[in-house]
Design an enzyme around this catalytic site. Structure first.
Site, PDB file in Angstrom:
ATOM      1  N   CYS A  85       0.774  -1.179  -0.063  1.00 28.32           N
ATOM      2  CA  CYS A  85      -0.139   0.016   0.037  1.00 28.32           C
ATOM      3  C   CYS A  85       0.735   1.251  -0.062  1.00 28.32           C
ATOM      4  O   CYS A  85       0.245   2.357  -0.252  1.00 28.32           O
ATOM      5  CB  CYS A  85      -0.943  -0.111   1.274  1.00 28.32           C
ATOM      6  SG  CYS A  85      -1.742  -1.408   1.380  1.00 28.32           S
ATOM      7  N   HIS A 326      -9.316   2.336  -2.605  1.00 29.47           N
ATOM      8  CA  HIS A 326      -7.680   2.057  -2.380  1.00 29.47           C
ATOM      9  C   HIS A 326      -7.366   1.560  -3.633  1.00 29.47           C
ATOM     10  O   HIS A 326      -6.820   0.247  -3.583  1.00 29.47           O
ATOM     11  CB  HIS A 326      -7.783   1.403  -1.121  1.00 29.47           C
ATOM     12  CG  HIS A 326      -6.331   1.054  -0.810  1.00 29.47           C
ATOM     13  ND1 HIS A 326      -5.015   1.876  -0.973  1.00 29.47           N
ATOM     14  CD2 HIS A 326      -5.838   0.197  -0.074  1.00 29.47           C
ATOM     15  CE1 HIS A 326      -4.060   1.449  -0.595  1.00 29.47           C
ATOM     16  NE2 HIS A 326      -4.253   0.351  -0.076  1.00 29.47           N
TER      17      HIS A 326
END
Ligand SMILES: [Zn+2]
Lengths: 381, 143
Positions: A85, A326
């Site tokens: 991430c 995301h």
């Protein structure tokens, strides 16, 4: 060592872009950032491109050369970055270092991800890792932190929900966010349960998207009125010590402290924060690691509105991952885009008044009860 | 807790637990130990992460207490049951805090601090879709 500034940003609205490829989205974000900086492609001295999943999903590789090539950026060092991430914020970190080291005058960081494909399922930290084989999926790793936080500090499901409610309220004024409809605490608590105590509205949705930033030395940025200084760019892996304390997250505290030291600022100096609210409990843990409140008080901080727009320290004025979605490798740079927009005073109805110092925090991947990678970036005007 | 087929199936990964049958003694977790650093590891690494000396094999016991848990209620990966529980267990013998599956039949009885014991049974499938043995923790208290 030259000081470094951000002189251009660009991103696509996050959401479903079924007709677009990773290269296509990455190229558009790159071109928007160049346009924002007012620079021709030939001025870029090094390019860092982040993508986490296209190798697995589409069989792509070394995508950065394709993206930057499309944008007319050639004959320079191009480096492809995967760091879970934090892929996008790691690309930013590398671009910062390239300029800070005096290697190049102008560096580009871009990230793109395409996730909205059939059968995507739950994300994990790597198919071959023991924890994955034993059933660990990313929502569970945060649910385990949430259960422990509730047991130790009395954090409530309603406090977890307050984070989701706040971020959706912020997203209303952000055209880049995927979900802009407000939700209530009731909506969040009655949404389908993913992993106890996290409901679907406490977990960030997937998305397609891309974002980019252009950095240069402060000396060259001097005549650019919209330039924003980078005061610190910190990247760290975890400690992987055993046992790990799931609610006093040593790595998170360590990375935040290091960034404050480098920037020479205190938590009280911050005007706004973008943090990695992949799950509502994550935002609460990051409040505590960032020193926005004492350990254990993160739930209360969210529920009492201290981190809402108009509150003491607004967090995730963009709507965060919970509202944007995301797209893994684009997220870190989307956070940069929001902080820069705020510090330029260009955030419109979600503008934090007189914002001078902003922070972007990102973390990603699970390993041994710790994070694989964590980044903190501090900006100032 | 030895179920039919336990002896014939492959473990999800070699070297994590004592192999079946468990008629003589119950399953135990296997890991590593560095004498110099007095540090246990699970699973067993080749080298100690602190001093880089080779790590010897060690039994990590089979009992512990639940440090945290969750029940995953959405569509499960790897053919695991829906819902299924996972948690961190503080192992009694060595003090390691390890991630593991929890007894799918006990998802309603989980709480922090619960004493648990290792079990091994066919649970889900591996990456190639073959049914396999997985270690999991089950409450020591009766229902
Ligand atoms: Zn050692």
């Amino acid at each position: 060592m030259p000081d470094v500034a951000v002189i251009g940003i660009g991103m696509l609205p996050f959401g479903r872009h079924p007709e677009r490829t990773v290269v296509d989205m990455g190229t558009e974000a790159t071109l928007l950032a160049l346009q924002d900086a007012g620079l021709p492609p030939a001025r870029v001295g090094a390019g860092f491109f982040a993508n986490a999943l296209a190798g697995r999903l589409f069989g792509d590789m070394t995508i950065g050369q394709n993206v930057f090539g499309e944008a007319g950026i050639n004959r320079i060092p191009v480096i492809n970055v995967e760091n879970a991430c934090t892929s996008g914020s790691t690309a930013f970190y590398l671009a910062y270092n390239a300029v800070a080291a005096g290697q190049v005058e102008v560096a580009l960081a871009a990230g793109a991800e395409k996730m909205c494909v059939p059968g995507f399922g739950l994300i994990n930290s790597g198919e071959n890792e023991l924890e994955t084989k034993l059933g660990l999926v990313t929502p569970a790793s945060f649910a385990l932190r949430a259960m422990r936080h509730m047991a130790e500090f009395g954090t409530t499901p309603a406090q977890l929900a307050a984070v989701s409610v706040k971020n959706r309220r912020h997203a209303r004024h952000n055209p880049m966010a995927q979900f802009r409809e407000p939700v209530t605490v009731e909506d969040v608590l009655t949404a389908p349960m993913i992993a106890d105590p996290l409901t679907r509205l406490m977990c960030c949705p997937i998305a397609d998207g891309a974002a980019a930033a252009i950095l240069c030395s402060t000396a060259s940025a001097r005549r650019m009125q919209r330039a924003v200084q980078v005061k610190a760019a910190v990247l760290c892996s975890g400690s992987y010590e055993n046992p790990q304390d799931l609610v006093r997250w040593e790595t998170d505290y360590r990375v935040c402290r290091l960034a404050y030291e480098k920037a020479g600022v205190d938590p009280a100096d911050l005007d706004l924060v973008e943090c990695h609210d992949a799950f509502s409990i994550a935002e609460i843990l990051h409040y505590e690691a960032l020193g926005l409140c004492l350990p254990g008080e993160g739930g209360r901080l969210a529920a009492e509105g201290e981190t809402a727009l108009g509150g003491r320290i607004p967090v995730n004025t963009s709507g965060g991952l919970l509202s944007r979605g995301h797209p893994v490798a684009a997220t870190g740079l989307a956070q940069v885009c929001e902080v820069i927009t705020q510090l330029r005073g260009e955030a419109g109805q979600r503008q934090v008044a007189k914002a001078k110092i902003g922070l972007a925090h990102c973390a990603g991947g699970d390993k041994d009860g710790d994070t694989k990678s964590s980044t903190v970036l501090i900006f100032a005007v | 807790m030895v179920k039919e087929g336990t002896n014939r199936l492959s473990p999800v990964e070699e070297g994590l637990f004592t192999p079946p049958p468990y008629t003589e003694s119950p399953p135990k977790l296997l890991g590593g130990y560095c004498r110099k650093c007095r540090q246990h590891y699970f699973p067993r690494p080749r080298h100690c992460r602190r001093c880089l000396d080779p790590v010897e094999g060690a039994s990590l016991g089979s009992e512990g207490k639940l440090y945290s848990f969750t029940v995953i209620r959405t569509r499960p990966p790897l053919g695991l049951p829906q819902p299924y529980g996972v948690g961190y267990v503080d192992l009694e013998e060595c003090g390691l805090r390890i991630f593991g599956l929890l007894d799918p039949g006990a998802v309603d009885r989980l709480r922090i601090g619960l004493p648990v014991r290792l079990a091994v049974a066919p649970l889900g499938h591996d990456a190639r879709g073959e049914r396999c043995l997985r270690p999991y923790f089950t409450p020591m208290e009766a229902d």
